[in-house]
Motif scaffolding. Structure first.
Motif, PDB file in Angstrom:
ATOM      1  N   ARG A 104       0.812  -1.208   0.000  1.00  0.00           N
ATOM      2  CA  ARG A 104       0.000   0.000   0.000  1.00  0.00           C
ATOM      3  C   ARG A 104       0.845   1.258   0.000  1.00  0.00           C
ATOM      4  NH1 ARG A 104      -3.796  -1.295   4.834  1.00  0.00           N
ATOM      5  NH2 ARG A 104      -3.377  -3.482   4.694  1.00  0.00           N
ATOM      6  N   THR A 107      -6.892 -20.703   3.245  1.00  0.00           N
ATOM      7  CA  THR A 107      -7.229 -19.288   3.316  1.00  0.00           C
ATOM      8  C   THR A 107      -6.407 -18.444   2.353  1.00  0.00           C
ATOM      9  OG1 THR A 107      -7.555 -19.671   5.672  1.00  0.00           O
ATOM     10  CG2 THR A 107      -7.600 -17.399   4.942  1.00  0.00           C
ATOM     11  N   GLU A 147      -1.808 -12.502   9.975  1.00  0.00           N
ATOM     12  CA  GLU A 147      -3.001 -12.447  10.812  1.00  0.00           C
ATOM     13  C   GLU A 147      -3.497 -13.856  11.150  1.00  0.00           C
ATOM     14  OE1 GLU A 147      -5.819  -9.359   9.343  1.00  0.00           O
ATOM     15  OE2 GLU A 147      -4.151  -8.808   8.063  1.00  0.00           O
ATOM     16  N   GLN A 169      -1.051 -15.255  13.725  1.00  0.00           N
ATOM     17  CA  GLN A 169      -1.316 -14.579  14.999  1.00  0.00           C
ATOM     18  C   GLN A 169      -2.481 -15.252  15.726  1.00  0.00           C
ATOM     19  OE1 GLN A 169      -3.304 -10.761  14.640  1.00  0.00           O
ATOM     20  NE2 GLN A 169      -2.078  -9.903  16.293  1.00  0.00           N
ATOM     21  N   ARG A 170      -3.530 -15.552  14.971  1.00  0.00           N
ATOM     22  CA  ARG A 170      -4.702 -16.139  15.598  1.00  0.00           C
ATOM     23  C   ARG A 170      -4.441 -17.583  16.023  1.00  0.00           C
ATOM     24  NH1 ARG A 170      -8.535 -18.956  15.155  1.00  0.00           N
ATOM     25  NH2 ARG A 170      -7.993 -19.684  13.080  1.00  0.00           N
ATOM     26  N   GLN A 224     -12.137 -12.746  14.014  1.00  0.00           N
ATOM     27  CA  GLN A 224     -12.300 -14.197  13.923  1.00  0.00           C
ATOM     28  C   GLN A 224     -12.363 -14.636  12.462  1.00  0.00           C
ATOM     29  OE1 GLN A 224     -12.412 -16.682  16.382  1.00  0.00           O
ATOM     30  NE2 GLN A 224     -12.259 -17.898  14.511  1.00  0.00           N
ATOM     31  N   ASN A 225     -11.320 -15.308  12.006  1.00  0.00           N
ATOM     32  CA  ASN A 225     -11.394 -15.765  10.613  1.00  0.00           C
ATOM     33  C   ASN A 225     -12.070 -17.127  10.516  1.00  0.00           C
ATOM     34  OD1 ASN A 225      -9.120 -16.406  12.001  1.00  0.00           O
ATOM     35  ND2 ASN A 225      -7.837 -16.633  10.187  1.00  0.00           N
ATOM     36  N   ILE A 230     -14.050 -17.829   3.019  1.00  0.00           N
ATOM     37  CA  ILE A 230     -13.388 -16.583   2.644  1.00  0.00           C
ATOM     38  C   ILE A 230     -14.032 -15.950   1.420  1.00  0.00           C
ATOM     39  CG2 ILE A 230     -11.176 -17.267   3.652  1.00  0.00           C
ATOM     40  CD1 ILE A 230     -10.196 -17.679   0.729  1.00  0.00           C
ATOM     41  N   LEU A 231     -13.992 -14.625   1.404  1.00  0.00           N
ATOM     42  CA  LEU A 231     -14.461 -13.806   0.289  1.00  0.00           C
ATOM     43  C   LEU A 231     -15.877 -14.186  -0.134  1.00  0.00           C
ATOM     44  CD1 LEU A 231     -11.115 -13.755  -1.712  1.00  0.00           C
ATOM     45  CD2 LEU A 231     -12.085 -11.867  -0.418  1.00  0.00           C
ATOM     46  N   TYR A 258     -10.881 -11.469   3.054  1.00  0.00           N
ATOM     47  CA  TYR A 258      -9.909 -12.453   2.576  1.00  0.00           C
ATOM     48  C   TYR A 258      -9.537 -13.484   3.622  1.00  0.00           C
ATOM     49  CZ  TYR A 258      -6.747  -9.292   5.022  1.00  0.00           C
ATOM     50  OH  TYR A 258      -6.151  -8.524   5.971  1.00  0.00           O
ATOM     51  N   LEU A 259      -9.890 -13.251   4.879  1.00  0.00           N
ATOM     52  CA  LEU A 259      -9.643 -14.280   5.885  1.00  0.00           C
ATOM     53  C   LEU A 259     -10.958 -14.842   6.417  1.00  0.00           C
ATOM     54  CD1 LEU A 259      -6.643 -12.813   7.931  1.00  0.00           C
ATOM     55  CD2 LEU A 259      -6.607 -14.530   6.135  1.00  0.00           C
ATOM     56  N   ARG A 280     -13.473 -13.094   7.523  1.00  0.00           N
ATOM     57  CA  ARG A 280     -14.019 -12.301   8.628  1.00  0.00           C
ATOM     58  C   ARG A 280     -15.207 -11.482   8.146  1.00  0.00           C
ATOM     59  NH1 ARG A 280      -8.063 -10.142  10.076  1.00  0.00           N
ATOM     60  NH2 ARG A 280      -8.399  -9.338   7.992  1.00  0.00           N
ATOM     61  N   PRO A 314      -1.977  -4.622  11.903  1.00  0.00           N
ATOM     62  CA  PRO A 314      -2.912  -5.696  11.645  1.00  0.00           C
ATOM     63  C   PRO A 314      -3.059  -6.554  12.898  1.00  0.00           C
ATOM     64  CG  PRO A 314      -0.803  -6.067  10.523  1.00  0.00           C
ATOM     65  CD  PRO A 314      -0.773  -4.689  11.106  1.00  0.00           C
ATOM     66  N   PRO A 315      -4.209  -7.137  13.114  1.00  0.00           N
ATOM     67  CA  PRO A 315      -5.385  -7.173  12.246  1.00  0.00           C
ATOM     68  C   PRO A 315      -6.435  -6.122  12.602  1.00  0.00           C
ATOM     69  CG  PRO A 315      -5.595  -8.795  13.977  1.00  0.00           C
ATOM     70  CD  PRO A 315      -4.353  -8.003  14.290  1.00  0.00           C
ATOM     71  N   GLY A 362      -8.536   0.623   6.019  1.00  0.00           N
ATOM     72  CA  GLY A 362      -7.875  -0.671   5.914  1.00  0.00           C
ATOM     73  C   GLY A 362      -8.747  -1.703   5.215  1.00  0.00           C
ATOM     74  N   TYR A 370      -8.703  -8.158  -3.924  1.00  0.00           N
ATOM     75  CA  TYR A 370      -9.533  -9.324  -4.270  1.00  0.00           C
ATOM     76  C   TYR A 370     -10.729  -8.921  -5.138  1.00  0.00           C
ATOM     77  CZ  TYR A 370      -6.637 -10.986  -0.493  1.00  0.00           C
ATOM     78  OH  TYR A 370      -5.554 -11.288   0.283  1.00  0.00           O
TER      79      TYR A 370
END
Lengths: 507, 354
Positions: A11, A309, A372, A375-376, B54-55, B59-60, B73-74, B76, B234-235, B241, B249
Motif C-alpha cells: 500500500r 485461506t 493475521e 497470529q490467531r 475471527q477468521n 473466505i471472500l 480475505y480471511l 471475517r 494488523p489485524p 484498511g 480481491y
C-alpha cells in the motif's frame, strides 16, 4: 540473500506508483527503439512488481529478482526441469580425486556484450569478487571455495576448503551470473554488462529496462524474442486488466488474482519451484528459549488452514523447504508436528503458563494476510502475538535479533545451499543462528557425496530431516509462482527460474 | 462564552443561531447521518454481530443473511469489521480537529491583540505549516514517533491548524476595528473582556464552519493513512484498511470497496453539509434567512442563502449584551479550506485601532 515471494506493490508503494505510472505512460508512447526489433510480435512486455535490489548479481544475491538479472547475464551452469545441473557458460567440469578442487571448462569464443572476452580469467575474477566484495550478498554461499585460478583461457580451477560436490549446482543462476570485468562493480547498477540472452538498451531505475536480443549469446539461436520491455511497480490489482488490454504480455501474479486472470482469458500457468514459507522462530529468545513453548508453537500451526485461506487452491502444506518429489524432500519430516491445538495448550498449561503469560512480537517486512492467520493460531493456544510491520526489517532479521518473524524462500539450485541457509549456524534464514551437531554432520556428508552417487538422495534427505527436527524454524506452506501471459508460448519448466529459450510470441 | 450562552436577547428577536441551523433541511440530514456515525463510533464494536478478528474458512463470501456485507480475505465478517473500525476512524478525525482548533484558533485571536512580534512570528509559523504536505508529514511522523493513529493525527492536526488560525484571526480583525469594541475600550473594558464579550461571539460561527469542515477532511486523512497501512497494526480493522484489503480481491468481490467507501463518503458529506448549514445560518446570510422566514417569503428549511448581506441593524451593535449575534459578513466569507483562505496579513495594515 533475501528470497521473498514475489510481493507486488504494497500500500505504501502505491503512492510512488502514481508517479511511476505517469512515466510508464510516457514510455509507452515513445517509439520503439532499435532497428528491426520494434514490432509488437517480437517484443515481450513484462510487468514485474519490483526491480532487482541491484543489477550487480553479487549484490543482488538469491532474491527472486535474479530472474530479471538473468536477462542480461549468463551463468556458469544451469539446471534442468528436475533440478539436475546442466552446462551453462561452462560446458563441462571435473573434480579431482580428493574432491577438493574442481575445474570448469568454458565454451570457446564467449564474449560479453561490451566485446570483452568471457574467458577463465573473467570467471575467476567474478568468483573472487563475489567472495571478497564488501556488500556481497553471496559471499556466505561461497565459503567452500578457497581460490579461483585461470589455468588457461577456458579452464577455471577452483580450490576448495572442504570436499564439496555441490559447486556445479551452486554456480548457477543465483550465484554465478558472470559480469564483465571491464565494468567497475559500482557501474554495473547503471549499466549492466553480461553475456546473457539480451543486452540493456535503456535502464531507468524504478521504471523500466528495455533490452534487445544479444546475437552473441551462446544459445542465441534459441532466443526468438527480439526485444524485452520490463516494467516495475505495477499494482497487483491492476495487473490483470493491464494484461487483458494488451499493455503487457507477461507478469507474475498473486494467487488472489489468478481467478480474475483466467476469467479475463489470460493464460495462467503454475510454475514449478522451491517456494516455501516459514514462521521463523528464534529458539534463543524469550519465550521460545523454553523448548516447551517452541514445541507448543509447532503443534499450534494449522497448515491446512493457511493453505485454504491464503493460496486459493494453488498451495500445499509443507514442513520442509523442499517440494515433494524433489531429491532432497524427506518423507521422515513430512509432517513431524501435525496440527494439534489441544496438545499445544496442554503443553503450555503443564509448564505452568497461564493466559497472558506468553506475549511475543511478530516483526515482519510487509503486511500480509498470513501474519493475521498465524497470529490467531498462536493466540488460540495461549501465545499472544502482536504484529509489527517494520520497513527496516532486513537488519534485525538477518542480525538474528527478532524472536518471531516470517520468511518465504524461493529456494536455491543447490539443495545443500538451501539446507545451510535455513539450518546452518551462519545461515541467513536461520533466525536462531544455532545449528545442531546432528545437522552439521548430516549436511557435511551430503556435501561430500558426489551428485551421481547412489547415496546422494539418502544423504541429502537425512540432512533435511536433521535440519527440520533440530532447528526452531517452522515451515508452513508452499505457494508456487503463478504467471499470467497472453500471446506467449509456454516457458521452460525450470524450477524457480524464468527462462526465455525457445519461447515465442504469438501474434 | 458561547453564542448560545447569551441566548435570551436573540431568541427575543426570533431564534438562536442553533435554532436557525436546525431549521435547515441540509442541517437536519447532516444531523441524522452524524448521529448515526456517533452511534457507530461509540457502540460500533458492541453492535458488531461477529468478532471482527475471527477468521473462518468461508473466505471472500458474497453478502448473505449471515454476513450482510459478506466476508473478507480471511473469512471475517465485513460488517463487523466496519463497525469495529468506526471508533478509530472517527476518533482520529476528532483528534485532528481538536488539536487544530486548540493550536490554531487561540493564537489566531491573540495575534490581533498581543502585539506585532507575536503576530509576525505566528504568521510565519502558520505560513510554514501551510507549506508542508500534511499526509507526507504524517507518514514521516509515524516513522519518527511510532506507527500509531495518535502520532499521525497529531502531525495532521498541527498541519491543518492554520485553517483555524486564519479563520479566527480574520474574524477577530473585523471585531477589533468595530465601533462597539472601541466604545467598550474607551469605557475602560479590558482586552480580555472585549475578547470574551465581542470577539468570541464573532469568531464562533466561522470556527464552527471550519470545525465541521476539518472533521470531514480529518476523516479522509484517517481513511487515507489506514488505507496505506499507516497508523494501524494488523489485524485491527479500520474503514480505510478494509477498503485497501478489498482492492486485492476485486476478482472475487468487485463490489466490496463500495461498503467502506459509501461509509466514508456519507460521513464526510454530512460534515460538509453541516458546515454549509452553519455558514448559511450564521452571520448576515443567517439573518436574511431568518428575516425571510419571519416575513413569509422564505420556505422554512431551505438551504438557499441570499448572497446579499443585510447591513447590521443598530440594535445589534448597541447594547453590550446583544452583540452575540454575529454580524457583518465574516461568517459568509469564512474560508472552508486552506486554499481558499484569504491571507489575513493582507488586512493587517488596514487596522488602525491600536
Amino acid at each position: 540473500m533475501s528470497a521473498l515471494p514475489p510481493v507486488l506493490v504494497d500500500r505504501r508503494g502505491f503512492l510512488g506508483l502514481v508517479g511511476a505510472g505517469a512515466i510508464l505512460t510516457l514510455a509507452a508512447c515513445a517509439p520503439a527503439a532499435g532497428g528491426g526489433g520494434g514490432t509488437a510480435s517480437t517484443t515481450l512486455r513484462w510487468a514485474a512488481g519490483s526491480q532487482p535490489w541491484s543489477w550487480d548479481p553479487v549484490v543482488q544475491g538469491s532474491g527472486f529478482q535474479f530472474n530479471q538479472l538473468s536477462l542480461v547475464y549468463a551463468s556458469l551452469t544451469e539446471i534442468d526441469e528436475d533440478g539436475v545441473v546442466q552446462p551453462g557458460l561452462a560446458e563441462s567440469w571435473e573434480y579431482d580425486e580428493a574432491g577438493t578442487s574442481v575445474t570448469f571448462h568454458l565454451r570457446e569464443g564467449l564474449v560479453f556484450t561490451d566485446g570483452t572476452p568471457l574467458d577463465a580469467a573473467a570467471v575467476a575474477a567474478y568468483i573472487l569478487r563475489a567472495k571478497g566484495q564488501e556488500d556481497s550478498a553471496i559471499a556466505g554461499d561461497l565459503t567452500s571455495i578457497a581460490d579461483a585460478v585461470a589455468d588457461s583461457d577456458t579452464d577455471v580451477r577452483l580450490t576448495l576448503t572442504q570436499v564439496d560436490h555441490q559447486i556445479p549446482l551452486l554456480l548457477g543462476r543465483r550465484v554465478a551470473q558472470i559480469t564483465s570485468p571491464a565494468v567497475a562493480p559500482d557501474d554495473l547498477t547503471a549499466a549492466p554488462v553480461g553475456a546473457g540472452p539480451f543486452r540493456v538498451v535503456e535502464l531507468v531505475p524504478e521504471s523500466h529496462v528495455h533490452l534487445e536480443r544479444n546475437p552473441d549469446f551462446y544459445r542465441a539461436d534459441e532466443i526468438h524474442i527480439e526485444r524485452v520491455e520490463l516494467s516495475w511497480g505495477i499494482e497487483a490489482s491492476s495487473l490483470v486488466s493491464a494484461l487483458q488490454t494488451g499493455v503487457y504480455d507477461f507478469a507474475d501474479i498473486p494467487a488472489a488474482q489468478a481467478q480474475a486472470a483466467e476469467a479475463a482469458g489470460l493464460d495462467v500457468t503454475v510454475h514449478p519451484g522451491f517456494n516455501a514459507s516459514n514462521l521463523s522462530v528464534n529458539g534463543t529468545k524469550t519465550p521460545f528459549d523454553d523448548p516447551i513453548v517452541l514445541e507448543a508453537a509447532r503443534y499450534a500451526i494449522d497448515r491446512q488452514e493457511l493453505v485454504d485461506t491464503l493460496t486459493f487452491g494453488y498451495g500445499a502444506p509443507t514442513s520442509q523447504p523442499f517440494p515433494e518429489g524433489y531429491v532432497a524432500w524427506s518423507a521422515d519430516v513430512e509432517d513431524p508436528w501435525p496440527f494439534d491445538a489441544d496438545r499445544a495448550r496442554e503443553l503450555l498449561e503443564g509448564a505452568g503458563y497461564g493466559p497472558g503469560d506468553l506475549a511475543v512480537e511478530l516483526v515482519v517486512s510487509t503486511d500480509e494476510p498470513q501474519h493475521e492467520v498465524l497470529q490467531r493460531q498462536l493466540g488460540a493456544v495461549g501465545i499472544d502475538v502482536s504484529i509489527r510491520v517494520d520497513p527496516n526489517w532486513n537488519e534485525p532479521f538477518f542480525g538474528k535479533q527478532l524472536a518471531l518473524s516470517t520468511y518465504g524462500t524461493t529456494g536455491r539450485e543447490s539443495p545443500v545451499q538451501t539446507l545451510t541457509a535455513h539450518f546452518g549456524e551462519a545461515g541467513p534464514l536461520n533466525l536462531s543462528g544455532v545449528a545442531s551437531p546432528e545437522f552439521l554432520a548430516a549436511v557435511q556428508l551430503a556435501r561430500e557425496t558426489p551428485l551421481d552417487s547412489p547415496d546422494y538422495p539418502a544423504n541429502l534427505q537425512a540432512a533435511t530431516a536433521a535440519g527440520v527436527r533440530t532447528t526452531s524454524t517452522i515451515f508452513t506452506f508452499s505457494l508456487p509462482n503463478l504467471f499470467a501471459k497472453r500471446g506467449l508460448s509456454d516457458l521452460p519448466q525450470i524450477p524457480g527460474q524464468i527462462h526465455w529459450t525457445g519461447v515465442r510470441l504469438e501474434a | 462564552m458561547t453564542a448560545t450562552a447569551s441566548a435570551p436577547p436573540v431568541s427575543a428577536r426570533g431564534a438562536s443561531p442553533l435554532a436557525t441551523i436546525v431549521r435547515l433541511r441540509s442541517a437536519r440530514i447532516a444531523g441524522v447521518i452524524l448521529l448515526g456515525v456517533l452511534v457507530l463510533a461509540t457502540l460500533g464494536p458492541t453492535l458488531a454481530p461477529y468478532d471482527p478478528l475471527q477468521n473462518t474458512s468461508d473466505i471472500l463470501a458474497a453478502p448473505s443473511a449471515a454476513h450482510w456485507l459478506g466476508t473478507d480475505y480471511l473469512g471475517r465478517d465485513v460488517l463487523s469489521r466496519l463497525l469495529a473500525g468506526s471508533p478509530v476512524s472517527v476518533l482520529g478525525a476528532v483528534q485532528v480537529t481538536v488539536i487544530a482548533l486548540v493550536v490554531g484558533a487561540l493564537p489566531g485571536i491573540l495575534s490581533v491583540y498581543l502585539g506585532r512580534v507575536f503576530e509576525w512570528l505566528t504568521l510565519r509559523v502558520v505560513d510554514t505549516l501551510i507549506a508542508l504536505p500534511f499526509l507526507v508529514f504524517a507518514v514521516a511522523m509515524t516513522a519518527l514517533l511510532g506507527n500509531g493513529i495518535t502520532q499521525a493525527m497529531l502531525a495532521v492536526g498541527l498541519l491543518v491548524s492554520p485553517i483555524f488560525y486564519r479563520v479566527a484571526r480574520a474574524a477577530a480583525l473585523e471585531a477589533v476595528g468595530a465601533q462597539y469594541a472601541e466604545a467598550a475600550q474607551l469605557a475602560g473594558a479590558s482586552t480580555w473582556w472585549i475578547v470574551r464579550r465581542h470577539v468570541i461571539a464573532k469568531v464562533l460561527p466561522p470556527i464552527g464552519v471550519a470545525l465541521a469542515n476539518t472533521m470531514g477532511a480529518g476523516l479522509v486523512v484517517v481513511a487515507s493513512l489506514t488505507f496505506l497501512g499507516i497508523g494501524v497494526q494488523p489485524p485491527a480493522p479500520t474503514w480505510g484498511g478494509v477498503l485497501a484489503s478489498d482492492l486485492g480481491y476485486l476478482g472475487y468481490r468487485p463490489y466490496a470497496p463500495l461498503f467502506p467507501t459509501v461509509l466514508i463518503m456519507l460521513t464526510v458529506w454530512a460534515f460538509n453539509l453541516l458546515a454549509d448549514a452553519i455558514r448559511d445560518a450564521s452571520g448576515a446570510s443567517g439573518r436574511a434567512l431568518l428575516h425571510r422566514a419571519r416575513g413569509g417569503l422564505g420556505r422554512t428549511g431551505t438551504a438557499v442563502a441570499p448572497s446579499v448581506p443585510s447591513p447590521p441593524t443598530p440594535s445589534e451593535r448597541d447594547a453590550e449584551g446583544a452583540v452575540c449575534v454575529p454580524s457583518e459578513s465574516a461568517a459568509s466569507e469564512a474560508p472552508v479550506s486552506v486554499a481558499s483562505a484569504s491571507d489575513p496579513s493582507d488586512t493587517a495594515s488596514e487596522r488602525g485601532t491600536r
